[in-house]
Enzyme design. Structure first.
Site, PDB file in Angstrom:
ATOM      1  NE  ARG A  49     -11.250   5.582   0.835  1.00 28.03           N
ATOM      2  CZ  ARG A  49     -12.448   5.397   1.406  1.00 28.03           C
ATOM      3  NH1 ARG A  49     -12.669   4.334   2.162  1.00 28.03           N
ATOM      4  NH2 ARG A  49     -13.414   6.274   1.226  1.00 28.03           N
ATOM      5  CE1 TYR A 102      11.050  -5.448  10.530  1.00 22.99           C
ATOM      6  CE2 TYR A 102       8.671  -5.116  10.424  1.00 22.99           C
ATOM      7  CZ  TYR A 102       9.954  -4.696  10.130  1.00 22.99           C
ATOM      8  OH  TYR A 102      10.148  -3.526   9.434  1.00 22.99           O
ATOM      9  CG  ASP A 175       4.744 -12.026   9.149  1.00 24.68           C
ATOM     10  OD1 ASP A 175       4.967 -12.418   7.987  1.00 24.68           O
ATOM     11  OD2 ASP A 175       5.094 -10.897   9.555  1.00 24.68           O
ATOM     12  CE  LYS A 200      10.522  -7.098   3.896  1.00 27.99           C
ATOM     13  NZ  LYS A 200       9.323  -6.335   4.256  1.00 27.99           N
TER      14      LYS A 200
END
Length: 387
Positions: A49, A102, A175, A200
């Site tokens: 982690r 978005y 973004d 993406k």
């Protein structure tokens, strides 16, 4: 030999570094835990982690492409956004967001604001002068930018917005999912942080959920890293390896996506069933000149408007080369209906303010032959004409 470019260095991340077997492609480190060299003697990695060799290779590659000082890889794009919010905002602070961002981002911002985490201000960043006046008046803690916007592909002039944000001491976050650092580098224009949904274009094969954060300053990168470890938003080793694999073809894919999108946009605007086409590469797009100046290309996303939902249904029913699905940036072409899909979480008032109508469709133009894509779209538009 001269120093290789950032693109070359990023896309060769980890190549030929395996000393155990001589593998050209770096191995996947799936272990969740690592031995200590001795009592109170941790090695470079102790628990996955916190750190992971494969994830760090990917982070280094994205940081190199974006020209940042450091970065992290998260489990999703929304995980990346959440990490930035945790790192940059506290109770009593405020964030300025685009009026047309978005839908998933809009939902997160507003739900966190409803819980009292911070205050949200909504701004139309395409109106540069008015947006700068709003930033000076509101003095937000963070200014969140998305350009091109999702799904209407509106363009924000980054340099004046960023400069004004700096005047009031605000952090600017961009973004950069739609363009990737191959086509746009906001940090070079003064932005503090860039976020990505690596799901993406960076991955490019529609088989990974992931996100990334890159910061211009080391201290911001370290703060985001702390919160990612603390909140557990870090990405996995296997997903990181897959994104790293996808990125090796990123520059070639982005140019092919752009070529296809340009051809599709030009064809759509000629059809009488199409009300409006949104693509920054078109000379009459309101943000065309700004996009041409601050971007290295116009990207692979196109949106367009029909006259209503009945026309949308007729258009979609029968498409052969476009799959009706959310997401974007894969090798395959997709079509989505934002109002009922990607932006369904927005309130009716927010949808109206953003200018999202029931007739709007968003295309992620893939790597198929553009002639086949255009023929498929034209057949769909003929079905609309026949209503």
């Amino acid at each position: 030999m001269t120093e290789p470019s950032d693109i070359t260095r990023a896309l060769r991340a980890g190549i030929g570094t395996d000393t155990s077997a001589g593998a050209v492609i770096p191995p996947i480190h799936l272990s969740t835990t690592y031995t200590f060299a001795g009592f109170n003697e941790p090695r470079a990695h102790d628990y996955a982690r916190a750190t992971n060799p494969t994830r760090e290779l990917l982070a280094d590659a994205i940081v190199t492409l974006e020209g940042g000082a450091g970065g992290i890889v998260c489990a999703s794009g929304m995980g990346a956004i959440t990490t930035v919010l945790l790192a940059m905002l506290k109770v009593g602070d405020s964030i300025a967001i685009p009026h047309d961002c978005y839908g998933g981002s809009w939902r997160l911002f507003h739900r966190m604001a409803e819980r009292g985490n911070f205050t949200v201000h909504t701004i139309d960043f395409t109106d540069t002068e008015t947006a700068c006046e709003s930033i000076r008046r509101l003095a937000p803690t963070v200014v969140w930018l998305e350009t091109p916007s999702n799904p209407l592909l509106r363009i924000t002039d980054l340099e004046p917005i960023i400069a004004t944000s700096q005047e009031v001491g605000a952090k600017t976050v961009v973004d950069n999912t739609f363009l990737t650092p191959v086509l746009q580098r906001p940090l070079a224009m003064g932005a503090d942080i860039v976020v990505h949904s690596t799901t993406k274009y960076l991955n490019g094969h529609s088989d990974v959920i992931g996100g990334a954060v890159v910061a211009r300053r080391a201290e911001d990168a370290e703060l985001c890293d702390f919160w990612a470890k603390t909140a557990g938003t870090m990405g996995t080793a296997f997903d990181s390896w897959l994104v790293l694999r996808g990125m090796r073809t990123l520059p070639v894919r982005m140019r092919a996506h752009e070529a296809g999108a340009s051809a599709v946009a030009a064809a759509l605007r000629e059809h009488p069933a199409v009300r409006t086409v949104h693509y920054p590469g078109l000379p009459d797009h309101p943000g065309h000149e700004i996009a041409a100046r601050q971007q290295g290309g116009f990207g692979g996303m196109v949106s367009f408007e029909l006259f209503g939902e009945a026309e949308v249904r007729a258009f979609i029913d029968g498409l052969q080369c476009f799959s009706l699905a959310e997401s974007l940036g894969g090798t395959e072409s997709l079509v989505s209906h934002p109002v009922t899909m990607t932006h369904a979480s927005m309130s009716p008032e927010a949808l109206a303010k953003a200018g999202l109508s029931g007739g709007l469709l968003r295309l992620s133009v893939g790597l198929e032959d553009p002639a086949d894509l255009i023929a498929d779209l034209q057949a769909g538009l003929e079905r609309v004409t026949g209503l």
